[in-house]
Design a protein around this motif. Sequence first.
Motif, PDB file in Angstrom:
ATOM      1  N   SER A  37       0.824  -1.208   0.000  1.00 57.47           N
ATOM      2  CA  SER A  37       0.000   0.000   0.000  1.00 57.47           C
ATOM      3  C   SER A  37       0.860   1.261   0.000  1.00 57.47           C
ATOM      4  CB  SER A  37      -0.919   0.013   1.226  1.00 57.47           C
ATOM      5  OG  SER A  37      -0.179   0.282   2.407  1.00 57.47           O
ATOM      6  N   ASP A  38       0.213   2.384  -0.305  1.00 51.81           N
ATOM      7  CA  ASP A  38       0.871   3.694  -0.272  1.00 51.81           C
ATOM      8  C   ASP A  38       0.320   4.541   0.868  1.00 51.81           C
ATOM      9  OD1 ASP A  38       2.410   3.137  -2.575  1.00 51.81           O
ATOM     10  OD2 ASP A  38       0.704   3.652  -3.866  1.00 51.81           O
ATOM     11  N   LEU A  39      -0.261   3.914   1.869  1.00 46.68           N
ATOM     12  CA  LEU A  39      -0.885   4.641   2.964  1.00 46.68           C
ATOM     13  C   LEU A  39       0.162   5.257   3.887  1.00 46.68           C
ATOM     14  CD1 LEU A  39      -3.676   2.075   3.926  1.00 46.68           C
ATOM     15  CD2 LEU A  39      -3.966   4.203   2.644  1.00 46.68           C
ATOM     16  N   MET A  40      -0.219   6.369   4.503  1.00 44.80           N
ATOM     17  CA  MET A  40       0.634   7.012   5.500  1.00 44.80           C
ATOM     18  C   MET A  40       0.515   6.263   6.822  1.00 44.80           C
ATOM     19  SD  MET A  40       1.973   9.375   3.730  1.00 44.80           S
ATOM     20  CE  MET A  40       2.788  10.403   4.963  1.00 44.80           C
ATOM     21  N   LEU A  41       1.474   6.511   7.728  1.00 43.57           N
ATOM     22  CA  LEU A  41       1.510   5.795   9.008  1.00 43.57           C
ATOM     23  C   LEU A  41       0.235   6.023   9.816  1.00 43.57           C
ATOM     24  CD1 LEU A  41       3.085   4.009  10.949  1.00 43.57           C
ATOM     25  CD2 LEU A  41       4.165   6.069  11.883  1.00 43.57           C
ATOM     26  N   ARG A  42      -0.263   7.268   9.837  1.00 40.87           N
ATOM     27  CA  ARG A  42      -1.480   7.552  10.619  1.00 40.87           C
ATOM     28  C   ARG A  42      -2.678   6.774  10.068  1.00 40.87           C
ATOM     29  NH1 ARG A  42      -0.436  12.177   7.667  1.00 40.87           N
ATOM     30  NH2 ARG A  42      -2.029  12.733   6.111  1.00 40.87           N
ATOM     31  N   ASP A  43      -2.699   6.584   8.744  1.00 42.48           N
ATOM     32  CA  ASP A  43      -3.793   5.819   8.140  1.00 42.48           C
ATOM     33  C   ASP A  43      -3.691   4.339   8.504  1.00 42.48           C
ATOM     34  OD1 ASP A  43      -4.924   8.031   6.793  1.00 42.48           O
ATOM     35  OD2 ASP A  43      -3.367   7.868   5.253  1.00 42.48           O
ATOM     36  N   ALA A 156      -9.703  -7.837   6.107  1.00 46.24           N
ATOM     37  CA  ALA A 156      -8.571  -6.979   6.474  1.00 46.24           C
ATOM     38  C   ALA A 156      -7.870  -6.444   5.232  1.00 46.24           C
ATOM     39  CB  ALA A 156      -7.586  -7.763   7.343  1.00 46.24           C
ATOM     40  N   TRP A 157      -7.742  -7.289   4.201  1.00 52.52           N
ATOM     41  CA  TRP A 157      -7.106  -6.862   2.950  1.00 52.52           C
ATOM     42  C   TRP A 157      -7.925  -5.747   2.291  1.00 52.52           C
ATOM     43  CZ3 TRP A 157      -2.614  -8.634   0.426  1.00 52.52           C
ATOM     44  CH2 TRP A 157      -2.439  -8.167  -0.878  1.00 52.52           C
ATOM     45  N   ILE A 158      -9.236  -5.932   2.224  1.00 50.88           N
ATOM     46  CA  ILE A 158     -10.110  -4.932   1.606  1.00 50.88           C
ATOM     47  C   ILE A 158     -10.073  -3.621   2.394  1.00 50.88           C
ATOM     48  CG2 ILE A 158     -12.527  -4.383   1.080  1.00 50.88           C
ATOM     49  CD1 ILE A 158     -12.942  -7.334   0.434  1.00 50.88           C
ATOM     50  N   ALA A 159      -9.949  -3.726   3.711  1.00 48.91           N
ATOM     51  CA  ALA A 159      -9.874  -2.526   4.544  1.00 48.91           C
ATOM     52  C   ALA A 159      -8.677  -1.661   4.173  1.00 48.91           C
ATOM     53  CB  ALA A 159      -9.797  -2.930   6.013  1.00 48.91           C
ATOM     54  N   ILE A 160      -7.578  -2.295   3.795  1.00 52.00           N
ATOM     55  CA  ILE A 160      -6.357  -1.546   3.485  1.00 52.00           C
ATOM     56  C   ILE A 160      -6.213  -1.265   1.995  1.00 52.00           C
ATOM     57  CG2 ILE A 160      -3.821  -1.668   3.544  1.00 52.00           C
ATOM     58  CD1 ILE A 160      -4.094  -3.199   6.194  1.00 52.00           C
ATOM     59  N   ARG A 161      -6.522  -2.251   1.171  1.00 54.09           N
ATOM     60  CA  ARG A 161      -6.300  -2.108  -0.272  1.00 54.09           C
ATOM     61  C   ARG A 161      -7.554  -1.697  -1.049  1.00 54.09           C
ATOM     62  NH1 ARG A 161      -1.905  -1.599  -2.762  1.00 54.09           N
ATOM     63  NH2 ARG A 161      -2.468  -3.015  -4.444  1.00 54.09           N
ATOM     64  N   GLU A 162      -8.735  -1.862  -0.438  1.00 56.74           N
ATOM     65  CA  GLU A 162     -10.016  -1.540  -1.098  1.00 56.74           C
ATOM     66  C   GLU A 162     -10.190  -2.298  -2.409  1.00 56.74           C
ATOM     67  OE1 GLU A 162     -11.500   2.526  -1.009  1.00 56.74           O
ATOM     68  OE2 GLU A 162      -9.744   3.104   0.164  1.00 56.74           O
ATOM     69  N   GLU A 163      -9.787  -3.563  -2.407  1.00 59.37           N
ATOM     70  CA  GLU A 163      -9.913  -4.395  -3.601  1.00 59.37           C
ATOM     71  C   GLU A 163      -9.826  -5.869  -3.214  1.00 59.37           C
ATOM     72  OE1 GLU A 163      -6.587  -3.470  -6.098  1.00 59.37           O
ATOM     73  OE2 GLU A 163      -5.152  -4.490  -4.791  1.00 59.37           O
ATOM     74  N   PHE A 164     -10.299  -6.732  -4.104  1.00 58.76           N
ATOM     75  CA  PHE A 164     -10.152  -8.166  -3.922  1.00 58.76           C
ATOM     76  C   PHE A 164      -8.815  -8.594  -4.522  1.00 58.76           C
ATOM     77  CE2 PHE A 164     -14.684  -7.471  -3.715  1.00 58.76           C
ATOM     78  CZ  PHE A 164     -15.102  -8.345  -2.715  1.00 58.76           C
ATOM     79  N   ASP A 165      -8.264  -9.690  -3.991  1.00 58.34           N
ATOM     80  CA  ASP A 165      -6.989 -10.188  -4.502  1.00 58.34           C
ATOM     81  C   ASP A 165      -6.888 -11.675  -4.182  1.00 58.34           C
ATOM     82  OD1 ASP A 165      -3.857 -10.719  -4.184  1.00 58.34           O
ATOM     83  OD2 ASP A 165      -4.111  -8.941  -5.450  1.00 58.34           O
ATOM     84  N   ASN A 294      11.562  -1.673   7.253  1.00 60.27           N
ATOM     85  CA  ASN A 294      11.975  -0.677   6.268  1.00 60.27           C
ATOM     86  C   ASN A 294      10.814   0.236   5.886  1.00 60.27           C
ATOM     87  OD1 ASN A 294      14.576  -1.685   6.183  1.00 60.27           O
ATOM     88  ND2 ASN A 294      14.175  -3.034   4.430  1.00 60.27           N
ATOM     89  N   LYS A 295       9.645  -0.368   5.740  1.00 60.90           N
ATOM     90  CA  LYS A 295       8.476   0.430   5.366  1.00 60.90           C
ATOM     91  C   LYS A 295       8.086   1.386   6.501  1.00 60.90           C
ATOM     92  CE  LYS A 295       4.793   0.970   2.564  1.00 60.90           C
ATOM     93  NZ  LYS A 295       4.001   0.251   1.623  1.00 60.90           N
ATOM     94  N   LEU A 296       8.147   0.899   7.731  1.00 65.41           N
ATOM     95  CA  LEU A 296       7.813   1.751   8.883  1.00 65.41           C
ATOM     96  C   LEU A 296       8.801   2.899   9.029  1.00 65.41           C
ATOM     97  CD1 LEU A 296       6.760  -0.909  11.551  1.00 65.41           C
ATOM     98  CD2 LEU A 296       5.279   0.748  10.410  1.00 65.41           C
ATOM     99  N   GLU A 297      10.089   2.598   8.845  1.00 64.97           N
ATOM    100  CA  GLU A 297      11.111   3.650   8.927  1.00 64.97           C
ATOM    101  C   GLU A 297      10.875   4.728   7.880  1.00 64.97           C
ATOM    102  OE1 GLU A 297      14.941   1.847   8.651  1.00 64.97           O
ATOM    103  OE2 GLU A 297      14.756   0.779  10.566  1.00 64.97           O
ATOM    104  N   LEU A 298      10.504   4.289   6.683  1.00 68.80           N
ATOM    105  CA  LEU A 298      10.227   5.237   5.613  1.00 68.80           C
ATOM    106  C   LEU A 298       9.021   6.109   5.940  1.00 68.80           C
ATOM    107  CD1 LEU A 298      10.793   6.252   2.722  1.00 68.80           C
ATOM    108  CD2 LEU A 298       9.310   4.409   1.892  1.00 68.80           C
TER     109      LEU A 298
END
Length: 302
Positions: A37-43, A156-165, A294-298
Amino acid sequence: MQIIEKFIDYGRMVKFSHSLFALPFAGLAAILAFLESDLMLRDIIRLSVLIIVAMISARSAAMGFNRYIDSEMDEKNPRTSDREIPKGKISPASVLFFIGLSSFVFLFSSYLINMLCFVLAFPVLFILFFYSLAKRFTLLCHFILGIAISLAPLGAWIAIREEFDWIPMLFSLGLFLHIAGFDILYAIQDMDFDKSANLHSIPARLGETNSYRLAIASHIISLAFFVFAGYVAMLGWIYYLSLAVVVLLLIEEHKISHDYAKRLLPPRFYQINSFISLIIFLGILIDRWSEVLNKLELLVRL
C-alpha cells in the motif's frame, strides 16, 4: 463490582478470548496488504484499530445471536446448561440489546474504514447470523461457520487495499476448511444430544467415523491452500516452517478428539486451535520482518 461481574458474564457468553483466533489471520492479511500500500503511518494505525474493533464487534454480535437463538437447546444440553442465559445471569432482552449494539458498532466501524467494507458488512452480518440457524436444517453448518470466520483475511485486505486479490482469498479458503474441520471435531462431543434434538450436525447424521474422515480431509485441503497462498505471496522458508509446526498441532488436535471421543473436550483442544492461527501469523511476520521495518522507517520519516 456488579458492573465488572456483568462485563465478565458478557465476555464469557461470547467467549471473548476465542476472538483471538481470527485476529492473527486478519493480521497476516493486513501485513501483506500494508507492504503493497501507499498509505501514510497515521492511516495504517487508524485502519488497524478499526479492523480490530470491526472484528470483535462482528464476532460479539454473532455469538450473542447464537446464544440467544440456542438458549432453549443450551438449557437441555448437559454440556451447555450452565451458560449465562439458561442460568439467568443475562436476560434474553439484554442479549438482544447487546446484539443490536455490537451490530451497530460493526457497521459503523466498517463505514469508517471505506465504502466497500461498509457495503459488504451487511451480507457478512447475515452470514454470521445465519450460521446459528443452519444446524436446524443442514449438516453443512460446519462449513457455513468456516465461511463466516474465513472472511477475516479478506476483510482486512479490503480494509487496506479496497480491492479483492488472490492472496487473501487463498488464505480465506484455507481458513474456511480449517475451521470446518475443527468444528466437525468439536461437534462429536454433542453427537448424541444432536441426534435426540434432531439437529443436522455431521456427527449426528453421518456418524463418528465419517466425521473424523471429513475433518482430516478438510484439514489436509486447508493446508494445501495455505501452501499455495504462501507461494502466490512469495513467502520464504520461515512461513513454510510455521506450516510444518501447524501440521504437528493438527495431529495433536485430532489425537485429543479421538482420545475423548464423545466426552467433554479438554481446554488444550481449544488452545491448540488458537496457537495455529498465531503460529501462521508469526511465520509471515518474521518472514517479512525486514520489509515491515523498512516500510515503517520510511513512513516515520515522511
